[in-house]
Design a protein around this motif. Structure first.
Motif, mmCIF file in Angstrom:
data_model
loop_
_atom_site.group_PDB
_atom_site.id
_atom_site.type_symbol
_atom_site.label_atom_id
_atom_site.label_comp_id
_atom_site.label_asym_id
_atom_site.label_seq_id
_atom_site.Cartn_x
_atom_site.Cartn_y
_atom_site.Cartn_z
ATOM 1 N N GLY A 1 0.796 -1.228 0.000
ATOM 2 C CA GLY A 1 0.000 0.000 0.000
ATOM 3 C C GLY A 1 0.827 1.276 0.000
ATOM 4 O O GLY A 1 0.272 2.367 -0.084
ATOM 5 N N ALA A 2 2.141 1.179 0.094
ATOM 6 C CA ALA A 2 2.990 2.380 0.095
ATOM 7 C C ALA A 2 3.077 2.936 -1.321
ATOM 8 O O ALA A 2 3.052 2.198 -2.298
ATOM 9 N N PHE A 3 3.171 4.261 -1.433
ATOM 10 C CA PHE A 3 3.381 4.883 -2.728
ATOM 11 C C PHE A 3 4.490 5.918 -2.608
ATOM 12 O O PHE A 3 4.737 6.465 -1.538
ATOM 13 N N TYR A 4 5.169 6.162 -3.729
ATOM 14 C CA TYR A 4 6.325 7.048 -3.737
ATOM 15 C C TYR A 4 5.889 8.472 -4.056
ATOM 16 O O TYR A 4 5.194 8.714 -5.030
ATOM 17 N N VAL A 5 6.312 9.409 -3.228
ATOM 18 C CA VAL A 5 6.049 10.833 -3.447
ATOM 19 C C VAL A 5 7.316 11.428 -4.047
ATOM 20 O O VAL A 5 8.388 11.333 -3.450
ATOM 21 N N ARG A 6 7.199 12.024 -5.235
ATOM 22 C CA ARG A 6 8.359 12.589 -5.925
ATOM 23 C C ARG A 6 8.979 13.733 -5.140
ATOM 24 O O ARG A 6 8.297 14.463 -4.431
ATOM 25 N N GLY A 7 10.279 13.898 -5.306
ATOM 26 C CA GLY A 7 10.968 15.031 -4.712
ATOM 27 C C GLY A 7 10.545 16.322 -5.405
ATOM 28 O O GLY A 7 10.096 16.318 -6.549
ATOM 29 N N HIS A 8 10.695 17.436 -4.698
ATOM 30 C CA HIS A 8 10.301 18.724 -5.270
ATOM 31 C C HIS A 8 11.099 19.853 -4.608
ATOM 32 O O HIS A 8 11.654 19.693 -3.531
ATOM 33 N N TRP A 9 11.130 20.982 -5.288
ATOM 34 C CA TRP A 9 11.779 22.168 -4.742
ATOM 35 C C TRP A 9 10.763 22.943 -3.923
ATOM 36 O O TRP A 9 9.631 23.146 -4.354
ATOM 37 N N ARG A 10 11.179 23.366 -2.732
ATOM 38 C CA ARG A 10 10.311 24.189 -1.879
ATOM 39 C C ARG A 10 10.949 25.569 -1.775
ATOM 40 O O ARG A 10 12.127 25.710 -1.446
ATOM 41 N N ASN A 11 10.164 26.586 -2.083
ATOM 42 C CA ASN A 11 10.655 27.955 -2.019
ATOM 43 C C ASN A 11 10.602 28.477 -0.592
ATOM 44 O O ASN A 11 9.626 28.244 0.124
ATOM 45 N N THR A 12 11.663 29.158 -0.172
ATOM 46 C CA THR A 12 11.718 29.832 1.117
ATOM 47 C C THR A 12 12.122 31.281 0.867
ATOM 48 O O THR A 12 12.443 31.656 -0.268
ATOM 49 N N ARG A 13 12.129 32.083 1.903
ATOM 50 C CA ARG A 13 12.531 33.483 1.742
ATOM 51 C C ARG A 13 13.997 33.596 1.335
ATOM 52 O O ARG A 13 14.381 34.530 0.659
ATOM 53 N N ARG A 14 14.807 32.638 1.744
ATOM 54 C CA ARG A 14 16.248 32.698 1.479
ATOM 55 C C ARG A 14 16.652 32.014 0.181
ATOM 56 O O ARG A 14 17.782 32.151 -0.254
#
Length: 99
Positions: A76-89
């Motif tokens: 039942g596990a599924f893979y969540v793709r990596g992604h870029w997260r924007n921050t103030r820095r």
């Protein structure tokens, strides 16, 4: 007295061993995704899941890693793709993971 000393040593080992380091590298300009065509080989079994290409932290910089087949860690596990997260820095790469 010896039991107390052993208890303190055991407690300190468990406390230090349980800490995780969540170091992050913040980038101001995201690295460009390479223009490489990946030919996906056939799955080793019907249970295997394709993990897409993504970035990996290696030697203090991000490098592109090709995709691969892998078996889920549990039913039942599924893979969540990596992604870029924007921050103030700048931007932080959030690696892919199983959910």
């Amino acid at each position: 007295m010896k039991k107390i000393a052993n208890f303190i040593i055991l407690l300190s080992v468990l406390t230090l061993g349980g800490n995780k380091s969540f170091g992050q590298i913040i980038v101001r300009v995201r690295p460009a995704r390479p223009a490489v065509v990946i030919n996906r080989p056939p799955a080793p079994s019907p249970r295997h899941v394709w993990v897409d290409e993504d970035w990996q932290l290696s030697g203090g910089r991000y490098v592109w890693h090709g995709g691969y087949w892998t078996a889920p860690p549990r039913p039942g596990a599924f893979y969540v793709r990596g992604h870029w997260r924007n921050t103030r820095r700048g931007s932080i790469w959030v690696p892919g993971h199983w959910r």
